[in-house]
Scaffold this motif. Structure first.
Motif, PDB file in Angstrom:
ATOM      1  N   LEU A 264      10.494 -33.501  41.169  1.00 55.43           N
ATOM      2  CA  LEU A 264      10.211 -33.350  42.586  1.00 55.43           C
ATOM      3  C   LEU A 264      10.865 -31.515  42.282  1.00 55.43           C
ATOM      4  CD1 LEU A 264       8.068 -32.672  44.799  1.00 55.43           C
ATOM      5  CD2 LEU A 264      10.567 -33.987  46.416  1.00 55.43           C
TER       6      LEU A 264
ATOM      7  N   TYR B 226       8.736 -23.163  40.623  1.00 59.86           N
ATOM      8  CA  TYR B 226       7.101 -22.641  41.710  1.00 59.86           C
ATOM      9  C   TYR B 226       8.618 -21.778  42.600  1.00 59.86           C
ATOM     10  CZ  TYR B 226       3.382 -21.486  44.662  1.00 59.86           C
ATOM     11  OH  TYR B 226       2.993 -21.403  45.022  1.00 59.86           O
ATOM     12  N   PHE B 227       9.537 -22.168  43.201  1.00 58.53           N
ATOM     13  CA  PHE B 227       9.757 -21.371  44.531  1.00 58.53           C
ATOM     14  C   PHE B 227      11.537 -20.781  43.837  1.00 58.53           C
ATOM     15  CE2 PHE B 227       7.850 -24.588  46.981  1.00 58.53           C
ATOM     16  CZ  PHE B 227       7.076 -24.045  47.642  1.00 58.53           C
TER      17      PHE B 227
ATOM     18  N   THR C  44      10.661 -16.721  41.809  1.00 59.24           N
ATOM     19  CA  THR C  44      10.133 -15.741  42.842  1.00 59.24           C
ATOM     20  C   THR C  44      11.693 -15.030  42.786  1.00 59.24           C
ATOM     21  OG1 THR C  44       8.504 -17.087  43.599  1.00 59.24           O
ATOM     22  CG2 THR C  44       9.409 -14.840  44.943  1.00 59.24           C
ATOM     23  N   TYR C  45      12.749 -15.737  43.226  1.00 57.18           N
ATOM     24  CA  TYR C  45      13.947 -15.238  42.890  1.00 57.18           C
ATOM     25  C   TYR C  45      14.655 -14.410  41.236  1.00 57.18           C
ATOM     26  CZ  TYR C  45      14.299 -17.413  47.703  1.00 57.18           C
ATOM     27  OH  TYR C  45      13.928 -17.646  49.263  1.00 57.18           O
ATOM     28  N   LEU C  46      14.212 -14.698  40.794  1.00 54.95           N
ATOM     29  CA  LEU C  46      14.701 -13.887  39.493  1.00 54.95           C
ATOM     30  C   LEU C  46      13.040 -12.399  38.992  1.00 54.95           C
ATOM     31  CD1 LEU C  46      14.582 -16.939  37.147  1.00 54.95           C
ATOM     32  CD2 LEU C  46      16.405 -15.660  38.036  1.00 54.95           C
ATOM     33  N   GLY C  47      12.681 -13.706  40.280  1.00 58.02           N
ATOM     34  CA  GLY C  47      11.989 -11.368  40.679  1.00 58.02           C
ATOM     35  C   GLY C  47      10.681 -11.647  39.295  1.00 58.02           C
TER      36      GLY C  47
ATOM     37  N   SER D  41       6.540 -13.193  39.431  1.00 56.78           N
ATOM     38  CA  SER D  41       5.699 -14.529  40.346  1.00 56.78           C
ATOM     39  C   SER D  41       5.004 -15.012  39.514  1.00 56.78           C
ATOM     40  CB  SER D  41       4.868 -13.427  41.181  1.00 56.78           C
ATOM     41  OG  SER D  41       3.479 -14.090  41.872  1.00 56.78           O
ATOM     42  N   VAL D  42       4.975 -16.313  40.146  1.00 55.96           N
ATOM     43  CA  VAL D  42       4.246 -17.654  39.080  1.00 55.96           C
ATOM     44  C   VAL D  42       2.966 -18.378  40.278  1.00 55.96           C
ATOM     45  CG1 VAL D  42       5.232 -18.777  37.072  1.00 55.96           C
ATOM     46  CG2 VAL D  42       6.676 -18.285  39.498  1.00 55.96           C
TER      47      VAL D  42
ATOM     48  N   VAL E  19       2.699 -30.283  46.111  1.00 58.10           N
ATOM     49  CA  VAL E  19       4.127 -29.061  47.272  1.00 58.10           C
ATOM     50  C   VAL E  19       4.154 -27.675  46.622  1.00 58.10           C
ATOM     51  CG1 VAL E  19       5.937 -31.143  47.630  1.00 58.10           C
ATOM     52  CG2 VAL E  19       5.449 -29.686  45.491  1.00 58.10           C
TER      53      VAL E  19
END
Lengths: 264, 214
Positions: free
Chosen positions: B66, B73-74, B77-80, B82-83, B163
């Motif tokens: 998990l 997934y989330f 995004t912080y690495l720039g 978008s997945v 999730v």
């Protein structure tokens, strides 16, 4: 080897910093983007009746869905609903997977550190529901009793905070399981919203509302810093309220109409 | 407001089953490819490569799936980056499966008696030839039961995909259960669906084992 590790670590950190700077700079205006792409992406949990659920044709329905439809209509864009489990509600928003969250999202000061809330769209009352015959009239009466609640909901937060020492709180994954625990006698009482209480009473009169624990206002979640979208949504909520459409949605799905909704 | 548990709901759950099978296929294929690489690295004579694979197995086996999924997934995004949900799942499940399959297959390769390897060397076979023609065919037989056991587990683990917003079998069951307030009936149906997918796999494994033994 050590030098290699050090170089790699420094490289990764530098890359992370650079990309987060890039991310901060490219923070686009979500409001403009919604209009440009002609579609608003709304996160809704479809396993939380009567807020988010599916109708007889397995299409999304419920109060949250109704509000999302009104918002899309007034923005003049298409609506895309993303189903989400409750623990994904806030991450989905903060990482930009959805534009807004309308997901029976109770307003709390703690959550407001991570996201921005719009004005309230509905004020729920959190009730203790128990077998009609039982005498559970206040929080003290719950000592030594098993009280069921849905995990990580605002019901959970409030009962955890307010319960008198010795109350046995049992947490379940979703509302269906919490209600089932009450029906089968695995718990003596549950904490639930008024709408859920109505839903239970639609099925049986063996269970009744005992007392209210707290009022719980619900709002729409917006990413921090999205002030344009936030302002538009507040305007929209005010217009939907004064036009009576929000009350109609409350009546249709929740069976209760608030006298007023708090604004800030 | 509440609906009776009906055929429409079962059909909806079947679409969830479709996702579950699809996700399992992605996980099995991605995991098998990456798992073979990990297993080969693990039995390598080069200590650096072997240690690297061992480190990978330690880290991934010690992390809940998990959490891996949340990071894929989330976190991305912080690495720039978008997945898409499906990409995050493919990556997270392949990483996860590779660690387990790599270790299972490493064990199978190493449990082939040493004499086989020495015999092959005595006959003049090189390392690669020994591995391909002598060791792997014997290792496959040893590896089948634990591999299928892990595959069955992996199929059930795809329920975590909800999730990241994939409406797979367990999520459809949740949704239907909350619309009908009949958790027992709904989850029994979901359990039956999982069984129908997993049981044939167990049968195939038994058949394969028998065939390879004779």
């Amino acid at each position: 080897m050590l030098a290699f590790i050090r170089r790699t670590v420094v490289g990764v950190i530098a890359a992370a910093c650079l990309s987060s700077v890039a991310l901060a700079q490219q923070t686009t205006n979500t409001f403009d983007e919604i209009i440009k792409r002609g579609k608003i992406i709304v996160g809704i949990s479809l396993s939380t009746p009567p807020y988010g659920m599916t109708d007889a044709n397995m299409k999304p329905s419920g109060f949250d869905v109704a509000v999302a439809n009104l918002i899309a209509r007034d923005l003049g864009v298409k609506l895309e609903i993303v189903d989400q489990v409750s623990q994904a509600r806030i991450p989905n928003l903060t990482t930009g997977k959805v534009d807004i969250v309308i997901s029976s999202l109770g307003i709390t000061a703690e959550r407001a550190k991570a996201i921005m809330y719009t004005n309230s769209i509905y004020v729920d009352e959190q009730m203790i529901i128990a077998p009609t015959a039982s005498k559970l009239d206040n929080l003290e009466a719950l000592v030594g009793k098993r009280v069921g609640v849905t995990r990580a909901s605002t019901n959970d937060t409030i009962i955890t905070q307010k319960a008198v020492q010795g109350t046995n709180i049992q947490r379940f994954e979703d509302d269906a399981s919490t209600n089932q625990a009450l029906f089968t006698g695995q718990v003596d009482a549950i904490v639930s919203g008024v709408a859920a209480a109505n839903a239970i009473n639609a099925q049986t009169d063996k269970f009744a509302r005992k007392f209210a624990v707290r009022q719980s206002p619900m709002g729409i979640g917006v990413r921090r810093g999205d002030y344009d979208l936030h302002q538009w949504l507040n305007t929209e909520i005010m217009m939907l309220w004064s036009g009576g459409e929000l009350q109609a949605a409350q009546k249709q799905w929740l069976g209760i109409v608030n006298e007023d909704v708090p604004r800030f | 407001m509440f609906q009776q548990f009906s055929l429409t709901h079962v059909q909806f759950m079947l679409t969830g089953l479709g996702w579950t099978i699809g996700l399992a296929m992605i996980a099995l294929i991605g995991g098998s490819i990456a798992g073979s690489a990990i297993a080969l690295m693990r039995v390598s004579v080069n200590p650096v490569i072997s240690r690297l694979a061992q480190f990978y197995i330690f880290v991934v086996q010690g992390t809940p799936l998990l959490v891996t999924l949340f990071i894929a997934y989330f976190g991305a995004t912080y690495l720039g980056i978008s997945v898409q949900p499906i990409v995050a799942i493919a990556v997270a499940f392949s990483f996860y499966a590779a660690a387990f399959l790599g270790d299972i297959w490493r064990g199978a390769i190493q449990s082939v008696p040493k004499g086989q390897r020495e015999g092959a060397h005595a006959l003049g076979l090189g390392r690669a030839d020994t591995l391909i023609h002598i060791i792997v065919p014997q290792a496959v037989r040893i590896a089948i039961p634990p591999t299928v056991g892990f595959f069955v587990q992996l199929i059930k683990n795809t329920s975590l995909a909800s999730v990241v917003g994939i409406v797979e079998l367990t999520r459809t069951a949740q949704i239907v259960s909350n619309a009908t307030f009949k958790p027992l009936e709904v989850y029994m149906t979901a359990a039956a669906f999982y069984f129908l997918v997993c049981f044939p796999l167990t049968l195939v494994s038994r058949g394969l084992e028998k065939r390879l033994k004779s």
